[in-house]
Design an enzyme around this catalytic site. Sequence first.
Site, PDB file in Angstrom:
ATOM      1  N   THR A  12     -16.648 -17.364 -17.482  1.00 12.20           N
ATOM      2  CA  THR A  12     -16.649 -18.665 -16.800  1.00 12.20           C
ATOM      3  C   THR A  12     -15.373 -18.840 -15.967  1.00 12.20           C
ATOM      4  OG1 THR A  12     -15.803 -19.600 -18.841  1.00 12.20           O
ATOM      5  CG2 THR A  12     -18.137 -19.941 -18.396  1.00 12.20           C
ATOM      6  N   LEU A  15     -11.898 -15.421 -11.811  1.00 11.83           N
ATOM      7  CA  LEU A  15     -12.128 -14.058 -11.315  1.00 11.83           C
ATOM      8  C   LEU A  15     -13.629 -13.770 -11.213  1.00 11.83           C
ATOM      9  CD1 LEU A  15     -10.813 -11.222 -10.709  1.00 11.83           C
ATOM     10  CD2 LEU A  15     -11.363 -10.676 -13.067  1.00 11.83           C
ATOM     11  N   ARG A  44     -18.122 -19.306 -24.284  1.00 13.56           N
ATOM     12  CA  ARG A  44     -18.203 -20.179 -25.453  1.00 13.56           C
ATOM     13  C   ARG A  44     -19.153 -21.341 -25.228  1.00 13.56           C
ATOM     14  NH1 ARG A  44     -12.138 -21.422 -27.159  1.00 13.56           N
ATOM     15  NH2 ARG A  44     -12.043 -21.311 -24.910  1.00 13.56           N
ATOM     16  N   LYS A 140      -4.820  -7.138 -14.424  1.00 12.97           N
ATOM     17  CA  LYS A 140      -3.463  -7.531 -14.753  1.00 12.97           C
ATOM     18  C   LYS A 140      -3.427  -8.987 -15.234  1.00 12.97           C
ATOM     19  CE  LYS A 140      -1.128  -9.122 -10.771  1.00 12.97           C
ATOM     20  NZ  LYS A 140      -1.807 -10.071  -9.988  1.00 12.97           N
ATOM     21  N   HIS A 170      -6.452  -4.787  -7.569  1.00  8.54           N
ATOM     22  CA  HIS A 170      -7.521  -4.938  -6.576  1.00  8.54           C
ATOM     23  C   HIS A 170      -7.065  -4.555  -5.167  1.00  8.54           C
ATOM     24  CE1 HIS A 170      -5.740  -8.881  -5.707  1.00  8.54           C
ATOM     25  NE2 HIS A 170      -6.435  -8.900  -4.586  1.00  8.54           N
ATOM     26  N   LYS A 174      -8.895  -2.326  -1.375  1.00 10.93           N
ATOM     27  CA  LYS A 174      -9.009  -2.874  -0.008  1.00 10.93           C
ATOM     28  C   LYS A 174      -9.129  -1.734   0.991  1.00 10.93           C
ATOM     29  CE  LYS A 174      -6.502  -7.132  -1.005  1.00 10.93           C
ATOM     30  NZ  LYS A 174      -7.061  -8.346  -0.454  1.00 10.93           N
ATOM     31  N   GLU A 208       1.155 -15.724   1.662  1.00  8.02           N
ATOM     32  CA  GLU A 208      -0.031 -16.537   1.341  1.00  8.02           C
ATOM     33  C   GLU A 208       0.250 -17.983   1.732  1.00  8.02           C
ATOM     34  OE1 GLU A 208      -2.195 -15.327  -2.419  1.00  8.02           O
ATOM     35  OE2 GLU A 208      -0.151 -14.827  -2.919  1.00  8.02           O
ATOM     36  N   HIS A 232       0.817  -4.921  -6.605  1.00  7.85           N
ATOM     37  CA  HIS A 232       0.353  -4.665  -5.245  1.00  7.85           C
ATOM     38  C   HIS A 232       1.436  -4.067  -4.324  1.00  7.85           C
ATOM     39  CE1 HIS A 232      -2.732  -7.020  -6.968  1.00  7.85           C
ATOM     40  NE2 HIS A 232      -2.305  -8.202  -6.604  1.00  7.85           N
ATOM     41  N   LYS A 322      -1.684 -16.576   5.955  1.00 13.23           N
ATOM     42  CA  LYS A 322      -2.154 -15.561   5.011  1.00 13.23           C
ATOM     43  C   LYS A 322      -2.101 -14.232   5.747  1.00 13.23           C
ATOM     44  CE  LYS A 322      -4.827 -13.760   1.654  1.00 13.23           C
ATOM     45  NZ  LYS A 322      -4.274 -13.469   0.347  1.00 13.23           N
TER      46      LYS A 322
HETATM   47  C1  BG6 Z   1      -3.390 -11.566  -7.280  1.00 15.59           C
HETATM   48  C2  BG6 Z   1      -2.297 -12.518  -7.654  1.00 15.59           C
HETATM   49  O1  BG6 Z   1      -3.209 -10.337  -7.927  1.00 15.59           O
HETATM   50  O2  BG6 Z   1      -3.383 -11.358  -5.874  1.00 15.59           O
HETATM   51  C3  BG6 Z   1      -2.447 -13.827  -6.893  1.00 15.59           C
HETATM   52  O3  BG6 Z   1      -2.341 -12.761  -9.059  1.00 15.59           O
HETATM   53  C4  BG6 Z   1      -2.541 -13.591  -5.423  1.00 15.59           C
HETATM   54  O4  BG6 Z   1      -1.364 -14.698  -7.184  1.00 15.59           O
HETATM   55  C5  BG6 Z   1      -3.606 -12.529  -5.109  1.00 15.59           C
HETATM   56  O5  BG6 Z   1      -2.885 -14.811  -4.795  1.00 15.59           O
HETATM   57  C6  BG6 Z   1      -3.583 -12.137  -3.658  1.00 15.59           C
HETATM   58  O6  BG6 Z   1      -4.667 -11.306  -3.409  1.00 15.59           O
HETATM   59  P1  BG6 Z   1      -5.378 -11.252  -1.983  1.00 15.59           P
HETATM   60  O7  BG6 Z   1      -6.442 -10.219  -2.134  1.00 15.59           O
HETATM   61  O8  BG6 Z   1      -5.894 -12.620  -1.702  1.00 15.59           O
HETATM   62  O9  BG6 Z   1      -4.289 -10.858  -1.022  1.00 15.59           O
END
Ligand code: BG6
Length: 454
Positions: A12, A15, A44, A140, A170, A174, A208, A232, A322
């Site tokens: 829920t 992510l 739950r 993570k 993740h 990309k 961001e 990252h 961003k």
């Molecule tokens: C996550 C972080 O791993 O990556 C976040 O926990 C962050 O805080 C995010 O906003 C950024 O990912 P992306 O793919 O939006 O650049």
Amino acid sequence: MKDLIIVIFGSTGDLTSRKLLPAISRLYKKNQLTKATKVIALGRKDFTTEQYLEYMSGQASKQLDIKTLSKLVLYHQMEITNLDAYQSLIELINKEKNEQTRELYYLAIGPELFPDVSNHMSISGLVSIGNLNQSIIFEKPFGHDLFSAKEINQMLWNYFDEKQIYRIDHYLGKEMIQNIMMVRFANRIFEEIWHNRTIKNVKIIVKETEGILGRAGYYDQSGALRDMVQSHLLQMLSLIAMEVPLTYFSDDVKDEKIKVMSHLHFDHNSLILGQYDGYLEEKNIPKDSQTETFVFFKAYVNTPRFKGVPFYLMSGKKLDQKESLIIVEFEETSEQRKWDLPLSTNKLYIKIAPTDGVGLVLNSKVPGLTGDVEPVELEYCIACHAFGNMTEAYEKLIIDIVGHHKTLFTRWDEIELSWHFIDHIKKYQTAPIIYNDYEELKKMIKDLTHEEMK
Ligand code: BG6
């Protein structure tokens, strides 16, 4: 193609609604999953599957493909910290699976739940150590420092074989990050110039605009260094600085990344930590929190190839736009130094967000009667050339797990070395400066390093 069962613990959460369910429905529509695929969402709350999907629709920032998801998803109510509850899950899975089925156990839960859940998965017989049809996927944070990361890892190794474990970063899924090795190693022009005699500096920038988006509990314990740099940014740095791997199989690639991380040095005089104005007013953030939402520093990779080249790493929330980007800046030519013209340096842009692509900045004559010069960018935009929708990171990662491909996942020693580096930086942590806008931070960086950030 094997049938697939994806069991989501923490189904829920954010992510699942933002990344996992959209990736799964897209893969299904692209015929990358069999018709018999099942997603078992554990939670739950007392939901029917229909109510669950409705609830998740309300949570998601973008519209979920409910029509597709209702063919795949089964909601199963369960208290994941209760060992007895695992029997009914096993029965459900046994009903859905055949001998060939690949089972993915996705732990989209906080690390505080890892010990209980891993233990129960093992003791109940849900997952058997060494069964490679069963993969366990972790997100993570892998701890908050080297010590806690070691504890988590040791705990995982008690219950699962390393070959079953997939640790997600993740960013590695990309498109443009996957493309870094291709651009570097499949192009003679870069192969020839990828070293400290021609590269002036490297900037790794992740900006961001959003704040912490309601993740106070996690974020305030973490901050930008642990949240972004440990994972990252250091992964991006390793891909830029690594040597050519022996082969492109997972372990050879990781062996090279490890060498980079073990030669990493941090210049403590360059550290800038910031906190966005308004952070202390975010829900559930302690009023005296000193957690950083912005970080900048200079590092060096002391390998023969990169010795002396500054790597500037920067990441922050609530900034001007961003944007995730790597800028590799090259030295001036000797002619360039002689001429008294406003020439700019050559730069290779590796663009990750908002759109993936590559750009190369060259000096060129302004067309016309004068001999003026201007910087121009040769640009390749991946999304503009992709047929149909661009593949999202999580689609690629799921497909790689199914196929047992581990290149895009982190190995324990990468995590170990990255925490070692972050723990060292943490020793120099001071109270963050409060920022309102990115220009102030940019100016501070320029005063300190003479470098113009983007
Ligand atoms: C996550 C972080 O791993 O990556 C976040 O926990 C962050 O805080 C995010 O906003 C950024 O990912 P992306 O793919 O939006 O650049």
